[in-house]
Design an enzyme around this catalytic site. Structure first.
Site, PDB file in Angstrom:
ATOM      1  N   LYS A   1      -6.329   1.421  47.426  1.00 42.85           N
ATOM      2  CA  LYS A   1      -6.311   3.503  47.574  1.00 42.85           C
ATOM      3  C   LYS A   1      -5.939   3.716  48.759  1.00 42.85           C
ATOM      4  O   LYS A   1      -6.335   3.342  49.785  1.00 42.85           O
ATOM      5  CB  LYS A   1      -7.435   4.510  46.937  1.00 42.85           C
ATOM      6  CG  LYS A   1      -7.463   3.988  45.188  1.00 42.85           C
ATOM      7  CD  LYS A   1      -8.659   5.057  44.485  1.00 42.85           C
ATOM      8  CE  LYS A   1      -8.506   4.375  43.132  1.00 42.85           C
ATOM      9  NZ  LYS A   1      -9.608   5.265  42.715  1.00 42.85           N
TER      10      LYS A   1
ATOM     11  N   ARG B   1     -13.897  -1.720  40.617  1.00 45.21           N
ATOM     12  CA  ARG B   1     -12.636  -1.910  40.117  1.00 45.21           C
ATOM     13  C   ARG B   1     -12.112  -2.546  40.440  1.00 45.21           C
ATOM     14  O   ARG B   1     -11.455  -1.163  41.328  1.00 45.21           O
ATOM     15  CB  ARG B   1     -12.686  -0.623  38.680  1.00 45.21           C
ATOM     16  CG  ARG B   1     -10.772  -0.181  38.104  1.00 45.21           C
ATOM     17  CD  ARG B   1     -10.825   1.232  38.165  1.00 45.21           C
ATOM     18  NE  ARG B   1      -9.568   0.719  37.189  1.00 45.21           N
ATOM     19  CZ  ARG B   1      -7.929   1.587  37.923  1.00 45.21           C
ATOM     20  NH1 ARG B   1      -8.499   0.865  39.409  1.00 45.21           N
ATOM     21  NH2 ARG B   1      -7.717   1.410  36.680  1.00 45.21           N
TER      22      ARG B   1
HETATM   23  C1  8Y4 Z   1      -3.073   1.493  44.770  1.00 45.40           C
HETATM   24  C2  8Y4 Z   1      -3.258   1.212  44.144  1.00 45.40           C
HETATM   25  C3  8Y4 Z   1      -3.094   2.764  44.980  1.00 45.40           C
HETATM   26  C4  8Y4 Z   1      -3.728   1.794  42.926  1.00 45.40           C
HETATM   27  C5  8Y4 Z   1      -4.084   3.431  44.211  1.00 45.40           C
HETATM   28  C6  8Y4 Z   1      -4.360   3.056  43.025  1.00 45.40           C
HETATM   29  C7  8Y4 Z   1     -10.030   4.980  39.424  1.00 45.40           C
HETATM   30  C8  8Y4 Z   1      -9.321   4.568  37.709  1.00 45.40           C
HETATM   31  C9  8Y4 Z   1      -8.256   4.319  38.303  1.00 45.40           C
HETATM   32  C10 8Y4 Z   1     -11.371   5.054  39.576  1.00 45.40           C
HETATM   33  C11 8Y4 Z   1     -11.889   4.035  37.175  1.00 45.40           C
HETATM   34  C12 8Y4 Z   1      -5.387   3.042  40.864  1.00 45.40           C
HETATM   35  C13 8Y4 Z   1      -7.831   3.823  35.843  1.00 45.40           C
HETATM   36  C14 8Y4 Z   1      -5.851   4.643  40.496  1.00 45.40           C
HETATM   37  N1  8Y4 Z   1      -8.865   4.529  39.019  1.00 45.40           N
HETATM   38  N2  8Y4 Z   1     -10.992   4.168  36.381  1.00 45.40           N
HETATM   39  N3  8Y4 Z   1      -8.373   4.428  37.552  1.00 45.40           N
HETATM   40  N4  8Y4 Z   1     -12.057   4.585  38.424  1.00 45.40           N
HETATM   41  N5  8Y4 Z   1     -13.249   4.426  36.363  1.00 45.40           N
HETATM   42  N6  8Y4 Z   1      -4.960   4.087  42.990  1.00 45.40           N
HETATM   43  O1  8Y4 Z   1     -11.209   4.845  40.764  1.00 45.40           O
HETATM   44  O2  8Y4 Z   1      -6.097   2.636  40.576  1.00 45.40           O
HETATM   45  S1  8Y4 Z   1      -5.765   4.505  38.605  1.00 45.40           S
END
Ligand code: 8Y4
Length: 281
Positions: A218, A257
């Site tokens: 993130k 996750r």
């Molecule tokens: C790079 C890769 C930068 C991914 C940002 C991201 C969460 C979630 C997501 C979380 C739960 C993400 C669906 C966002 N984040 N579900 N989902 N908790 N429960 N961004 O933190 O991965 S998507």
């Protein structure tokens, strides 16, 4: 179902073509590549994933909203193929009642809702499905969440929100043991908010629910390291271990996750060996 006495790893499988975490690797010509997804999941399971999280909606800031039909089309056939091939726990990342219902039929074991079942029909559908749910905190909506997020007391407000949603779920008929909580790192939070929340993980753990933590790749890691999306592995794994340690010391259980299952699992193996050694086991 899931042994929560030790930290669990949830592997992220993105079914959105615009996902920038996998660079659309699971897609070819804008079509989901089923065999690529099957081999990705197989590798994640061999690398030590306990749960596979499937998502068909992009929640990154500015992402195009997905229609119900499109989300169903992305998630359900893949979930059917995966549950026919692998004996593991499948989580579906959705806020849409229709997707929850179809996913439950197709073999999902957990509903992971970044909107904490606040969408029309979502709470009742989750009750009807009888599946465990992960309730996540988000300030505002994905489209607007990163424009000037504000809190008086970020930890207090996030805990307050999750507590209130949890009570509404219990009142609707979801058992307390089926509820996971998630502070929602990066969802309507600045770097300072994310760091404060990280330090408040022990307070969240006092709620006595398993905590799901999503930090992997993130932007908070990017900001701390001035690192692009493909250079966030060490930062992600470091934060994952620190989160596990913090939650564990507060008596809580944790699910991470993550995108990088193998490296996260290795770090956890080291952490666990060190942690067990301290009680002379
Ligand atoms: C790079 C890769 C930068 C991914 C940002 C991201 C969460 C979630 C997501 C979380 C739960 C993400 C669906 C966002 N984040 N579900 N989902 N908790 N429960 N961004 O933190 O991965 S998507």
């Amino acid at each position: 179902m899931l042994n929560l006495s030790k930290p669990s790893v949830m592997g992220v499988v993105n079914l959105t073509p615009d996902s920038f975490s996998d660079g659309g690797q699971l897609h070819s010509d804008h079509q989901l590549n089923k065999s690529k997804i099957l081999s990705t999941v197989e590798k994640m399971l061999n690398d030590g994933a306990d749960i596979i999280d499937l998502g068909g909606e992009s929640t990154r800031p500015g992402a195009v909203p997905v229609s119900v039909e499109q989300e169903l089309e992305r998630v359900i056939p893949i979930l059917e193929a995966l549950s026919a091939n692998f004996d593991t726990i499948f989580s579906v990342d959705t806020s849409t009642a229709e997707v929850m219902r179809a996913a439950a039929t197709a073999g999902a074991h957990l509903i992971n809702d970044v909107r904490a079942l606040q969408r029309e029909g979502a709470l009742q559908t989750a009750v009807d499905c009888g599946l465990p749910v992960c309730l996540m905190h988000m300030q505002k909506q994905p489209q607007s969440m990163q424009n000037n997020p504000r809190y008086q007391d970020v930890v207090g407000e996030v805990i307050e929100f999750l507590e209130q949603r949890k009570q509404q779920c219990i009142a609707a008929g979801i058992r307390a043991e089926q509820i996971l909580l998630d502070p929602g790192f990066g969802f309507g939070k600045t770097l300072d908010h994310n760091l404060a929340l990280f330090n408040g993980l022990d307070r969240l753990a006092e709620q006595k629910h398993p905590i799901l933590v999503g930090l992997s790749r993130k932007s908070m890691i990017g900001q701390l390291l001035d690192a692009g999306i493909n250079d966030r592995l060490i930062g992600s794994v470091t934060m994952a271990v620190l989160a596990v340690q913090k939650i564990h010391r507060a008596g809580g259980s944790v699910i991470l996750r993550v995108h990088d299952v193998k490296q996260t699992r290795q770090a956890l193996t080291i952490w666990q060996s060190v942690d067990q050694s301290k009680d002379g086991r």
